[in-house]
Design a protein around this motif. Structure first.
Motif, mmCIF file in Angstrom:
data_model
loop_
_atom_site.group_PDB
_atom_site.id
_atom_site.type_symbol
_atom_site.label_atom_id
_atom_site.label_comp_id
_atom_site.label_asym_id
_atom_site.label_seq_id
_atom_site.Cartn_x
_atom_site.Cartn_y
_atom_site.Cartn_z
ATOM 1 N N GLU A 85 0.818 -1.223 0.000
ATOM 2 C CA GLU A 85 0.000 0.000 0.000
ATOM 3 C C GLU A 85 0.846 1.266 0.000
ATOM 4 O O GLU A 85 0.356 2.351 -0.322
ATOM 5 C CB GLU A 85 -0.939 0.019 1.214
ATOM 6 C CG GLU A 85 -2.153 -0.887 1.065
ATOM 7 C CD GLU A 85 -3.168 -0.650 2.162
ATOM 8 O OE1 GLU A 85 -2.796 0.003 3.174
ATOM 9 O OE2 GLU A 85 -4.317 -1.100 2.028
ATOM 10 N N ALA A 86 2.114 1.123 0.371
ATOM 11 C CA ALA A 86 3.003 2.294 0.393
ATOM 12 C C ALA A 86 3.572 2.615 -0.976
ATOM 13 O O ALA A 86 4.328 3.575 -1.109
ATOM 14 C CB ALA A 86 4.147 2.059 1.381
ATOM 15 N N LEU A 87 3.197 1.844 -2.000
ATOM 16 C CA LEU A 87 3.746 2.077 -3.336
ATOM 17 C C LEU A 87 3.552 3.523 -3.777
ATOM 18 O O LEU A 87 4.514 4.210 -4.140
ATOM 19 C CB LEU A 87 3.087 1.135 -4.345
ATOM 20 C CG LEU A 87 3.410 1.418 -5.818
ATOM 21 C CD1 LEU A 87 4.880 1.183 -6.107
ATOM 22 C CD2 LEU A 87 2.537 0.568 -6.743
ATOM 23 N N TRP A 88 2.323 4.000 -3.774
ATOM 24 C CA TRP A 88 2.067 5.321 -4.342
ATOM 25 C C TRP A 88 2.565 6.462 -3.470
ATOM 26 O O TRP A 88 3.031 7.475 -4.017
ATOM 27 C CB TRP A 88 0.585 5.468 -4.693
ATOM 28 C CG TRP A 88 0.222 4.502 -5.776
ATOM 29 C CD1 TRP A 88 -0.614 3.437 -5.694
ATOM 30 C CD2 TRP A 88 0.757 4.477 -7.112
ATOM 31 N NE1 TRP A 88 -0.648 2.743 -6.881
ATOM 32 C CE2 TRP A 88 0.179 3.376 -7.771
ATOM 33 C CE3 TRP A 88 1.647 5.286 -7.807
ATOM 34 C CZ2 TRP A 88 0.477 3.054 -9.094
ATOM 35 C CZ3 TRP A 88 1.950 4.972 -9.123
ATOM 36 C CH2 TRP A 88 1.371 3.865 -9.757
ATOM 37 N N PRO A 89 2.521 6.363 -2.144
ATOM 38 C CA PRO A 89 3.202 7.395 -1.357
ATOM 39 C C PRO A 89 4.691 7.493 -1.685
ATOM 40 O O PRO A 89 5.250 8.593 -1.776
ATOM 41 C CB PRO A 89 2.979 6.937 0.089
ATOM 42 C CG PRO A 89 1.742 6.135 0.050
ATOM 43 C CD PRO A 89 1.738 5.449 -1.283
ATOM 44 N N MET A 90 5.345 6.346 -1.887
ATOM 45 C CA MET A 90 6.772 6.360 -2.211
ATOM 46 C C MET A 90 7.004 6.905 -3.619
ATOM 47 O O MET A 90 7.956 7.665 -3.846
ATOM 48 C CB MET A 90 7.358 4.946 -2.070
ATOM 49 C CG MET A 90 7.416 4.457 -0.630
ATOM 50 S SD MET A 90 8.401 2.945 -0.397
ATOM 51 C CE MET A 90 7.403 1.727 -1.267
ATOM 52 N N VAL A 91 6.149 6.511 -4.553
ATOM 53 C CA VAL A 91 6.290 7.016 -5.918
ATOM 54 C C VAL A 91 6.104 8.530 -5.948
ATOM 55 O O VAL A 91 6.833 9.248 -6.648
ATOM 56 C CB VAL A 91 5.275 6.325 -6.856
ATOM 57 C CG1 VAL A 91 5.232 7.022 -8.213
ATOM 58 C CG2 VAL A 91 5.638 4.859 -7.041
#
Length: 307
Positions: A85-91
């Motif tokens: 779920e942290a993919l898009w915050p990191m991106v």
């Protein structure tokens, strides 16, 4: 004459219309950024807690940097622990970094460690939608060498032909970008990538380059890696391991010392079924001194501790 004038005015109007529409058409490099923004916005609506957790983890980077023992703080493990779920915050942090100083780590070393950690943690998710981001960072003139290595690895782990060809092209550059791409080719387990590594090793470059190429070929053909679930091009396994073994056996007799040891270690990792036959064939045309070295290699392979 009037018809000619009308034709001229019509042509001028059409050219103006085409120019205007061309100016409004998004460039290809804008398309992927717009797509990322759309995904980020959707994720903010659907999983806002993921962004909160990421912000909490990001706030710890300065503390990690203060306690580091190596050149860079190990940021990636904490980010990976946040889950997919942290993919898009990191991106979002990678592709659209904030301008506010307060939202960034305070020290330069912490900012670098954070960026490397973001690339490593995001790249581990192997999301094909991020290929343009990795290409952009790989080709960016201001991307630091540590980040280049992480980016090249993230691109390689996509294991697509496009990723392989991008890395092959970049590996021909004689700079930090080229070094990062060359080493990452071993993680892009596609036959075209392995052949590029074999060709580079056959060219017999400088000793330190040969060591890195041997390791990359060991990565590409790694018997253990091919048993994991993440590998995509399974139909190419046999050919990749064979090509890697052939190149490494050819290099073995042309090296000595630490380079020969690196080649030998890579052969143990690849452990291709054809390796004993390749060693026997090399032994037939070799002088006695080299035959002894090949016998030692064959003996080491028979007692391969990695099996």
């Amino acid at each position: 004459m009037r018809r000619a004038l009308l034709r001229g005015l019509s042509a001028a109007w059409m050219l103006a219309s085409l120019s205007a529409s061309g100016a409004e058409t998004p460039r290809p490099d804008d398309d992927w950024r717009a797509s990322l923004k759309t995904n980020i916005s959707r994720a903010r609506r659907e999983t806002p807690a993921a962004f909160t957790r990421f912000d909490t983890a990001a706030a710890q980077v300065d503390a990690l940097d203060a306690k580091k023992r190596g050149a860079l703080a190990a940021v990636s493990p904490g980010l990976r622990a946040l889950g997919p779920e942290a993919l898009w915050p990191m991106v979002e942090r990678l592709a659209f970094p904030p301008q506010e100083t307060l939202r960034l780590p305070s020290r330069e070393s912490a900012r670098l460690a954070f960026k490397v950690g973001l690339v490593e943690a995001t790249g581990a998710l192997r999301d094909l939608r991020l290929a343009p981001l990795w290409k952009s960072l790989l080709e960016g003139p201001d991307t630091q060498p540590q980040v280049l290595r992480a980016v090249a690895g993230a691109l390689a782990r996509l294991e697509t032909l496009d990723a392989a060809n991008t890395l092959i092209a970049a590996s021909k550059q004689r700079d930090a970008r080229g070094e990062a791409a060359m080493e990452a080719l071993g993680l892009c387990r596609r036959l075209v990538a392995t052949r590029a590594l074999a060709d580079a090793l056959d060219a017999r470059p400088e000793r330190d380059v040969m060591r890195r190429l041997a390791k990359a070929l060991g990565d590409a053909g790694s018997a253990w890696a091919w048993k994991t679930s993440g590998v995509k091009a399974r139909s190419e396994e046999g050919a990749i391991r064979r090509v890697a073994a052939e190149a490494l056996v050819r290099a073995y007799l042309d090296t000595d010392g630490d380079v020969r040891r690196a080649v030998s270690n890579a052969l143990l990792r690849v452990d291709a079924p054809q390796t004993p036959t390749l060693i026997d064939a090399a032994r037939l045309g070799a002088p006695p001194s080299q035959q002894a070295a090949l016998d030692a290699l064959a003996e080491r392979l028979r007692h391969n501790p990695l099996r």
